[in-house]
Design an enzyme around this catalytic site. Sequence first.
Site, mmCIF file in Angstrom:
data_model
loop_
_atom_site.group_PDB
_atom_site.id
_atom_site.type_symbol
_atom_site.label_atom_id
_atom_site.label_comp_id
_atom_site.label_asym_id
_atom_site.label_seq_id
_atom_site.Cartn_x
_atom_site.Cartn_y
_atom_site.Cartn_z
ATOM 1 N N HIS A 168 0.859 -1.191 0.000
ATOM 2 C CA HIS A 168 0.000 0.000 0.000
ATOM 3 C C HIS A 168 0.894 1.239 0.000
ATOM 4 O O HIS A 168 1.989 1.230 0.587
ATOM 5 C CB HIS A 168 -0.889 0.061 1.243
ATOM 6 C CG HIS A 168 -2.137 -0.753 1.159
ATOM 7 N ND1 HIS A 168 -2.689 -1.369 2.268
ATOM 8 C CD2 HIS A 168 -2.958 -1.044 0.127
ATOM 9 C CE1 HIS A 168 -3.788 -2.019 1.906
ATOM 10 N NE2 HIS A 168 -3.972 -1.829 0.614
ATOM 11 N N CYS B 19 -2.038 2.853 9.168
ATOM 12 C CA CYS B 19 -3.012 1.828 8.765
ATOM 13 C C CYS B 19 -4.166 1.732 9.758
ATOM 14 O O CYS B 19 -5.292 1.403 9.374
ATOM 15 C CB CYS B 19 -2.341 0.460 8.649
ATOM 16 S SG CYS B 19 -1.216 0.284 7.258
#
Length: 272
Positions: A168, A264
Amino acid sequence: MPANPRFLMCPPTHFAVDYVINPWMEGNLHSTDPARAQSQWSALHEVLSGLARIDLVAPGEDLPDMPFTANAGLVLGDVFVPSRFRHAQRRGEEALFTEWFAQQGFAIRQLPADMDFEGAGDALLDREAPRLWLGHGHRSDAGIAQEIAAMFDLETIALRLSDPRFYHLDTCFCPLSGGWLLYYPPAFDAEAVGAIASRIPESRRIAVSEQDALAFACNAVNIGTTVVVNRASGELKATLAKAGFEVIETPLDEFLKAGGAAKCLTLRLDER
């Protein structure tokens, strides 16, 4: 910077590594310590609560990755764009997050059903210029950049991620206040590195070492001049201090087993 920043978090009630969908999970199946995960999450929550308002979404059973709220979707103003997860193991989160945002009064805008998109894990707003950085190559489709650009009339720059460990964008790229950028260049292909360099002056780019990258130092929560991280080397902390930032470390190694850390575990809700 809004006077009262607002973030979304999800308690790690069901957090675990029950499957493998990224390199960090390999070798960590069923190895998480629930009590340690709760303690580390609570410590992060406490740190952030001193800097911002924290909203909570209820965790879903059989959805061990739901504490990683950054992947819920993209928030811009009063609009929420839900994620469309690449892996089936996370798709159950989509309806729960969408319902929460609808109840909070956000307008829901859907992306094409045949495109993968993993929210603010791959879509990060610049903190100085009106642009959005879009990571692709592992979880989100490159075409999402055009969709978001058209949806919000916003410059959107697609950056191809080349190292599967940094699956990511928010694992290796963190726009900071004042136009600074914290990032790990080897996580990107050459074209992406060039796109970054053409928009962010060298004097504002802070390239981290592999050691710091693997400690998820780029997976940071930036609020004003504060940068909250799992861990950062003394050298990186000194570099950030010279740029005017205070670093707060709060251990999140239990969550690194699943491939996530501070950023996150949070989703900014007051993006403008």
